[in-house]
Design an enzyme around this catalytic site. Sequence first.
Site, PDB file in Angstrom:
ATOM      1  N   SER A   1       0.823  -1.204   0.000  1.00 33.64           N
ATOM      2  CA  SER A   1       0.000   0.000   0.000  1.00 33.64           C
ATOM      3  C   SER A   1       0.859   1.256   0.000  1.00 33.64           C
ATOM      4  O   SER A   1       1.613   1.518   0.941  1.00 33.64           O
ATOM      5  CB  SER A   1      -0.905   0.009   1.231  1.00 33.64           C
ATOM      6  OG  SER A   1      -1.484   1.294   1.350  1.00 33.64           O
TER       7      SER A   1
ATOM      8  N   HIS B   1      -1.071  -1.257  -4.343  1.00 35.89           N
ATOM      9  CA  HIS B   1      -2.363  -0.927  -3.718  1.00 35.89           C
ATOM     10  C   HIS B   1      -2.435   0.584  -3.503  1.00 35.89           C
ATOM     11  O   HIS B   1      -1.546   1.191  -2.909  1.00 35.89           O
ATOM     12  CB  HIS B   1      -2.475  -1.667  -2.393  1.00 35.89           C
ATOM     13  CG  HIS B   1      -3.812  -1.554  -1.723  1.00 35.89           C
ATOM     14  ND1 HIS B   1      -4.905  -2.306  -2.086  1.00 35.89           N
ATOM     15  CD2 HIS B   1      -4.230  -0.762  -0.702  1.00 35.89           C
ATOM     16  CE1 HIS B   1      -5.932  -1.999  -1.305  1.00 35.89           C
ATOM     17  NE2 HIS B   1      -5.559  -1.055  -0.459  1.00 35.89           N
TER      18      HIS B   1
ATOM     19  N   ASP C   1      -4.774   3.699  -2.113  1.00 35.35           N
ATOM     20  CA  ASP C   1      -5.886   3.995  -1.211  1.00 35.35           C
ATOM     21  C   ASP C   1      -6.408   5.412  -1.425  1.00 35.35           C
ATOM     22  O   ASP C   1      -5.739   6.384  -1.100  1.00 35.35           O
ATOM     23  CB  ASP C   1      -5.417   3.867   0.250  1.00 35.35           C
ATOM     24  CG  ASP C   1      -5.172   2.420   0.640  1.00 35.35           C
ATOM     25  OD1 ASP C   1      -6.127   1.627   0.576  1.00 35.35           O
ATOM     26  OD2 ASP C   1      -4.019   2.099   0.996  1.00 35.35           O
TER      27      ASP C   1
ATOM     28  N   MET D   1      -9.167   8.171  -0.342  1.00 40.76           N
ATOM     29  CA  MET D   1     -10.070   8.473   0.790  1.00 40.76           C
ATOM     30  C   MET D   1     -10.652   9.872   0.633  1.00 40.76           C
ATOM     31  O   MET D   1      -9.941  10.799   0.243  1.00 40.76           O
ATOM     32  CB  MET D   1      -9.282   8.435   2.097  1.00 40.76           C
ATOM     33  CG  MET D   1      -8.553   7.131   2.344  1.00 40.76           C
ATOM     34  SD  MET D   1      -7.647   7.205   3.876  1.00 40.76           S
ATOM     35  CE  MET D   1      -6.826   5.609   3.849  1.00 40.76           C
TER      36      MET D   1
ATOM     37  N   HIS E   1      -8.255   1.050  -4.238  1.00 43.61           N
ATOM     38  CA  HIS E   1      -9.226   0.844  -3.161  1.00 43.61           C
ATOM     39  C   HIS E   1      -9.907   2.177  -2.869  1.00 43.61           C
ATOM     40  O   HIS E   1      -9.298   3.079  -2.303  1.00 43.61           O
ATOM     41  CB  HIS E   1      -8.443   0.318  -1.923  1.00 43.61           C
ATOM     42  CG  HIS E   1      -9.269   0.136  -0.688  1.00 43.61           C
ATOM     43  ND1 HIS E   1      -8.684  -0.092   0.546  1.00 43.61           N
ATOM     44  CD2 HIS E   1     -10.608   0.137  -0.477  1.00 43.61           C
ATOM     45  CE1 HIS E   1      -9.639  -0.219   1.463  1.00 43.61           C
ATOM     46  NE2 HIS E   1     -10.808  -0.069   0.877  1.00 43.61           N
TER      47      HIS E   1
ATOM     48  N   MET F   1     -12.164   4.432  -0.873  1.00 38.98           N
ATOM     49  CA  MET F   1     -12.860   4.632   0.408  1.00 38.98           C
ATOM     50  C   MET F   1     -13.587   5.968   0.310  1.00 38.98           C
ATOM     51  O   MET F   1     -13.235   6.949   0.964  1.00 38.98           O
ATOM     52  CB  MET F   1     -11.840   4.612   1.563  1.00 38.98           C
ATOM     53  CG  MET F   1     -11.378   3.211   1.910  1.00 38.98           C
ATOM     54  SD  MET F   1      -9.842   3.189   2.828  1.00 38.98           S
ATOM     55  CE  MET F   1      -8.676   3.247   1.464  1.00 38.98           C
TER      56      MET F   1
ATOM     57  N   MET G   1     -11.647  -6.001   4.976  1.00 39.16           N
ATOM     58  CA  MET G   1     -10.846  -5.089   5.799  1.00 39.16           C
ATOM     59  C   MET G   1     -10.544  -5.785   7.119  1.00 39.16           C
ATOM     60  O   MET G   1     -11.448  -6.262   7.809  1.00 39.16           O
ATOM     61  CB  MET G   1     -11.607  -3.785   6.087  1.00 39.16           C
ATOM     62  CG  MET G   1     -11.759  -2.839   4.909  1.00 39.16           C
ATOM     63  SD  MET G   1     -10.238  -2.402   4.040  1.00 39.16           S
ATOM     64  CE  MET G   1      -9.243  -1.678   5.348  1.00 39.16           C
TER      65      MET G   1
ATOM     66  N   GLY H   1      -9.152   3.806   6.885  1.00 36.49           N
ATOM     67  CA  GLY H   1      -8.852   5.225   7.070  1.00 36.49           C
ATOM     68  C   GLY H   1      -7.389   5.523   7.348  1.00 36.49           C
ATOM     69  O   GLY H   1      -6.902   6.597   7.004  1.00 36.49           O
ATOM     70  N   PHE H   2      -6.705   4.580   7.955  1.00 38.98           N
ATOM     71  CA  PHE H   2      -5.313   4.847   8.359  1.00 38.98           C
ATOM     72  C   PHE H   2      -4.451   3.591   8.200  1.00 38.98           C
ATOM     73  O   PHE H   2      -4.940   2.479   8.378  1.00 38.98           O
ATOM     74  CB  PHE H   2      -5.260   5.294   9.829  1.00 38.98           C
ATOM     75  CG  PHE H   2      -6.143   6.476  10.110  1.00 38.98           C
ATOM     76  CD1 PHE H   2      -5.692   7.775   9.885  1.00 38.98           C
ATOM     77  CD2 PHE H   2      -7.437   6.292  10.556  1.00 38.98           C
ATOM     78  CE1 PHE H   2      -6.519   8.859  10.107  1.00 38.98           C
ATOM     79  CE2 PHE H   2      -8.287   7.379  10.787  1.00 38.98           C
ATOM     80  CZ  PHE H   2      -7.826   8.668  10.561  1.00 38.98           C
ATOM     81  N   GLY H   3      -3.169   3.828   7.933  1.00 34.18           N
ATOM     82  CA  GLY H   3      -2.210   2.728   7.938  1.00 34.18           C
ATOM     83  C   GLY H   3      -1.736   2.494   9.372  1.00 34.18           C
ATOM     84  O   GLY H   3      -2.024   3.280  10.277  1.00 34.18           O
ATOM     85  N   GLY H   4      -1.042   1.399   9.568  1.00 29.41           N
ATOM     86  CA  GLY H   4      -0.386   1.141  10.847  1.00 29.41           C
ATOM     87  C   GLY H   4      -1.285   0.741  11.997  1.00 29.41           C
ATOM     88  O   GLY H   4      -0.893   0.855  13.159  1.00 29.41           O
TER      89      GLY H   4
ATOM     90  N   ASP I   1      -6.763  -6.555   3.861  1.00 27.30           N
ATOM     91  CA  ASP I   1      -6.142  -5.230   3.968  1.00 27.30           C
ATOM     92  C   ASP I   1      -6.220  -4.704   5.405  1.00 27.30           C
ATOM     93  O   ASP I   1      -7.319  -4.506   5.939  1.00 27.30           O
ATOM     94  CB  ASP I   1      -6.891  -4.276   3.015  1.00 27.30           C
ATOM     95  CG  ASP I   1      -6.271  -2.889   2.945  1.00 27.30           C
ATOM     96  OD1 ASP I   1      -5.196  -2.672   3.528  1.00 27.30           O
ATOM     97  OD2 ASP I   1      -6.893  -2.025   2.279  1.00 27.30           O
ATOM     98  N   GLY I   2      -5.035  -4.459   5.993  1.00 26.53           N
ATOM     99  CA  GLY I   2      -4.960  -3.824   7.309  1.00 26.53           C
ATOM    100  C   GLY I   2      -4.206  -4.659   8.329  1.00 26.53           C
ATOM    101  O   GLY I   2      -4.625  -5.772   8.652  1.00 26.53           O
TER     102      GLY I   2
HETATM  103  C1  DX5 Z   1      -6.456   1.466   5.396  1.00 26.62           C
HETATM  104  C2  DX5 Z   1      -5.991   1.201   3.996  1.00 26.62           C
HETATM  105  C3  DX5 Z   1      -4.879   0.241   3.933  1.00 26.62           C
HETATM  106  C4  DX5 Z   1      -3.620   0.699   4.647  1.00 26.62           C
HETATM  107  C5  DX5 Z   1      -2.968  -0.545   5.175  1.00 26.62           C
HETATM  108  O1  DX5 Z   1      -7.652   2.138   5.377  1.00 26.62           O
HETATM  109  O2  DX5 Z   1      -7.039   0.666   3.224  1.00 26.62           O
HETATM  110  O3  DX5 Z   1      -4.584  -0.158   2.611  1.00 26.62           O
HETATM  111  O4  DX5 Z   1      -2.727   1.403   3.838  1.00 26.62           O
HETATM  112  O5  DX5 Z   1      -1.881  -0.186   5.952  1.00 26.62           O
HETATM  113  P1  DX5 Z   1      -1.214  -1.183   6.992  1.00 26.62           P
HETATM  114  O6  DX5 Z   1      -0.738  -2.379   6.230  1.00 26.62           O
HETATM  115  O7  DX5 Z   1      -0.108  -0.371   7.587  1.00 26.62           O
HETATM  116  O8  DX5 Z   1      -2.261  -1.559   8.016  1.00 26.62           O
HETATM  117 ZN    ZN Z   2      -6.515  -0.241   1.258  1.00 27.58          ZN
END
Ligand code: DX5
Ligand code: ZN
Length: 214
Positions: A7, A32, A34, A36, A65, A67, A136, A141-144, A174-175
């Site tokens: 991602s 990937h 994202d 948003m 993806h 969102m 999901m 909404g967020f990575g990490g 994903d996530g």
């Molecule tokens: C979250 C995104 C993911 C995100 C995953 O809303 O859809 O694609 O980038 O990040 P990680 O792998 O860090 O959870």
């Molecule tokens: Zn994603």
Amino acid sequence: MKYISPSLLSADFGNLQRDIEMLNASECDWLHVDVMDGIFVPNISFGQPVVKFIKKHAQKPLDVHLMIMDPGRYVDDFKAAGADILTVHYEACTHLDRTIHAIKDAGMKAGVVLNPASPVCVLEDIIQECDMVLLMSVNPGFGGQKFIENTYAKVRQLRDLCNRKNPACLIEIDGGVNTTNAPLLFQAGADVLVAGNAVFKSENPGETIKQLKK
Ligand code: DX5
Ligand code: ZN
């Protein structure tokens, strides 16, 4: 199938081209992307102009993806920007069947995404139209964020549904994916794993991609 789709949300946006080139040279399969809108999810990421730039440098398919609310409005825009696979949220579409057909008519692979609280059974009457379903494993909404353990059970349920109604449909997760849960997810029946932080925050992203694929 064992695909890895890193991602770009976790990439260094100041060095996006460099990070895309790293992925081109790696063993990953897709990129990937994202998108948003700050309404469907609390965060705003980027839109079509950035996707277009990513496409210009990427040598692998773009797994986009969305969102965003009512994503059917933007199907042609994301096709024009270079999306190869377009996934839309079940929770964001009033007329999901129409949107899935619009994506396929535009010449892309179509995927449906489920939030952690949406059960697999809502796919019963759309699964036969899907090229892919994305589960999901965090709230979008967020990575990490931390991986939600209930995902394993959902992958198995979805695998059963696909076996029954559409064996060719891919399952993407994903996530919170990392080198510890990746083998368990593949074992449970996943085909494609998205990984943001696990790849981009690691010492050696290329090596981590290789590990995730094993
Ligand atoms: C979250 C995104 C993911 C995100 C995953 O809303 O859809 O694609 O980038 O990040 P990680 O792998 O860090 O959870
Ligand atoms: Zn994603």
